[in-house]
Design an enzyme around this catalytic site. Structure first.
Site, PDB file in Angstrom:
ATOM      1  N   THR A  29       0.844  -1.198   0.000  1.00 32.33           N
ATOM      2  CA  THR A  29       0.000   0.000   0.000  1.00 32.33           C
ATOM      3  C   THR A  29       0.876   1.244   0.000  1.00 32.33           C
ATOM      4  OG1 THR A  29      -1.701  -1.098   1.249  1.00 32.33           O
ATOM      5  CG2 THR A  29      -1.569   1.284   1.542  1.00 32.33           C
ATOM      6  N   ASP A  56      -7.104  -2.326   6.514  1.00 36.13           N
ATOM      7  CA  ASP A  56      -6.958  -1.111   7.316  1.00 36.13           C
ATOM      8  C   ASP A  56      -6.875   0.170   6.495  1.00 36.13           C
ATOM      9  OD1 ASP A  56      -4.522  -2.093   6.253  1.00 36.13           O
ATOM     10  OD2 ASP A  56      -3.393  -0.767   7.576  1.00 36.13           O
TER      11      ASP A  56
HETATM   12  C1  SD4 Z   1      -4.600  -4.243   3.496  1.00 36.14           C
HETATM   13  N1  SD4 Z   1      -2.907  -2.889   4.495  1.00 36.14           N
HETATM   14  O1  SD4 Z   1      -5.484  -4.312   2.647  1.00 36.14           O
HETATM   15  C2  SD4 Z   1      -3.454  -3.311   3.246  1.00 36.14           C
HETATM   16  C3  SD4 Z   1      -2.482  -3.961   2.350  1.00 36.14           C
HETATM   17  C4  SD4 Z   1      -1.096  -3.455   2.448  1.00 36.14           C
HETATM   18  O2  SD4 Z   1       1.108  -3.594   2.066  1.00 36.14           O
HETATM   19  O3  SD4 Z   1      -0.795  -2.522   3.066  1.00 36.14           O
HETATM   20  N2  SD4 Z   1      -0.154  -4.023   1.889  1.00 36.14           N
HETATM   21  O4  SD4 Z   1      -4.596  -4.938   4.501  1.00 36.14           O
END
Ligand code: SD4
Length: 355
Positions: free
Chosen positions: A214, A245
């Site tokens: 992300t 999150d």
């Molecule tokens: C999630 N936090 O959908 C995100 C994915 C993510 O590095 O951050 N990946 O849980």
């Protein structure tokens, strides 16, 4: 070890009145700079005098995103505009299989995107599980500015975007479709996000280079105001409707213009359980340095779910009102990008809990 984080906490516990506390924290932050300067600095942490403007973002692809944000910040623009523009770079990058168009789909083949944005006045907007719109961060900002709500999801978020002039797009690119079809052959539903541990990953997501990443971006503008943005396609091949999150205010992102801002990346479930980004900001309010606040939030995850924590990745990134930043992750491999005057393409390795 950051000396000043501990110093502040001990002293802070002796204050009992709110106004005294506030005054003390302000003093601590000023004091922190000088103590930090003589103490030993941790990797991924920085202690200096006021640095602004500055923009930081998760992972090394944050370097390109920071550049666009910097274009706005350097000419006196607002942190809010900078973070929106910055993360759009990652959303538009088709080779990035974890953010925006080109992101890996869920296990049913739908690319569903999550994003949120928060400004210095406590305004925030978010979209989750939204399909067909290439720049969810722009829709999140519109939710913030044009509705009395904070979050729109799924069909409703799409409808809102289309009504506001966004174009419907096919977000499933041929490479992402290919990877999904490859995954379907094994059809093993064991979503794990720890790209850095390649051998661990190989068995679960064969042929997959990125199964998470992300972009969370935090900026402090020349006027001293903070904003943040966070956007993702979430966990690759997740259950349809699963939301992590990243679009949750307080979990994937939190901004408090009095204190600082934080964002997260990694397995969202563990960040949501601990309301991670809010926790990091609240720890900074108590006098923790950005790095120590991130570390404490990581340790909270370990304490609550040690069996899960050892096999996953979560990384926190924080920026305080002075432009000091820091990070901490569960596992080795978390990186973040920093852009400030005179040094615009830094990539810093985050410290990590498991050695
Ligand atoms: C999630 N936090 O959908 C995100 C994915 C993510 O590095 O951050 N990946 O849980």
């Amino acid at each position: 070890m950051r000396v000043y984080g501990k110093f502040c906490i001990i002293a802070w516990s002796n204050q009992d009145k709110m106004n005294t506390r506030r005054r003390f924290i302000k003093q601590s932050i000023i004091g922190a700079a000088s103590i930090g300067a003589i103490g030993e600095l941790s990797a991924g942490a920085k202690s200096t005098k006021m640095t602004k403007p500055i923009v930081i973002s998760t992972w090394d692809f944050g370097v390109a995103a920071n550049q666009d944000a910097w274009g706005i910040l350097k000419s006196g623009g607002k942190a809010l505009d900078a973070v929106e523009r910055g993360v759009m770079v990652a959303e538009a990058d088709l080779s990035n299989t974890t953010v925006g168009k080109g992101g890996y789909p869920d296990r049913d083949g739908h690319v569903t995107l999550d994003a949120c944005i928060m400004d210095s006045e406590g305004n925030c907007g978010s979209v989750a599980a939204m399909e067909h719109i290439a720049h969810p961060i722009q829709v999140a900002r519109l939710v913030m500015e044009k509705t009395p709500h904070v979050m729109l999801v799924g069909e409703g978020a799409l409808q809102f975007a289309l009504e506001n002039g966004f174009k419907r797009d096919n977000l499933l690119t041929p490479p992402a479709e290919k990877a999904w079809k490859e995954w379907l052959k094994g059809k093993k539903y064991a979503p794990v996000m720890n790209i850095e541990n390649q051998s661990f990953n190989k068995e679960r997501l064969p042929g997959n280079k990125y199964n998470h990443d992300t972009i969370g971006m935090l900026a402090l503008d020349a006027s001293g105001n903070l904003s943040g943005a966070c956007t993702t396609s979430g966990m690759a091949f997740k259950m349809h409707g699963r939301v992590g999150d990243s679009p949750i205010i307080g979990a994937g992102l939190y901004v408090d213009n009095e204190i600082g801002a934080a964002t997260s990346t990694g397995v969202g479930e563990e960040v949501m359980r601990t309301v991670g980004s809010f926790l990091v900001v609240e720890l900074m309010r108590q006098g923790y340095s950005p790095r120590d606040a991130c570390r404490e939030a990581v340790e909270r995850i370990v304490k609550k779910k040690p069996d899960i924590a050892k096999d996953i990745q979560v990384g926190f990134l924080a920026l305080n009102k002075n432009g000091e930043y820091g990070s901490f992750a569960l596992q080795e491999g978390f990186t973040f990008a920093v852009c400030e005057a005179g040094n615009q393409e830094q990539v810093i390795k985050g410290e990590h809990y498991y050695k």
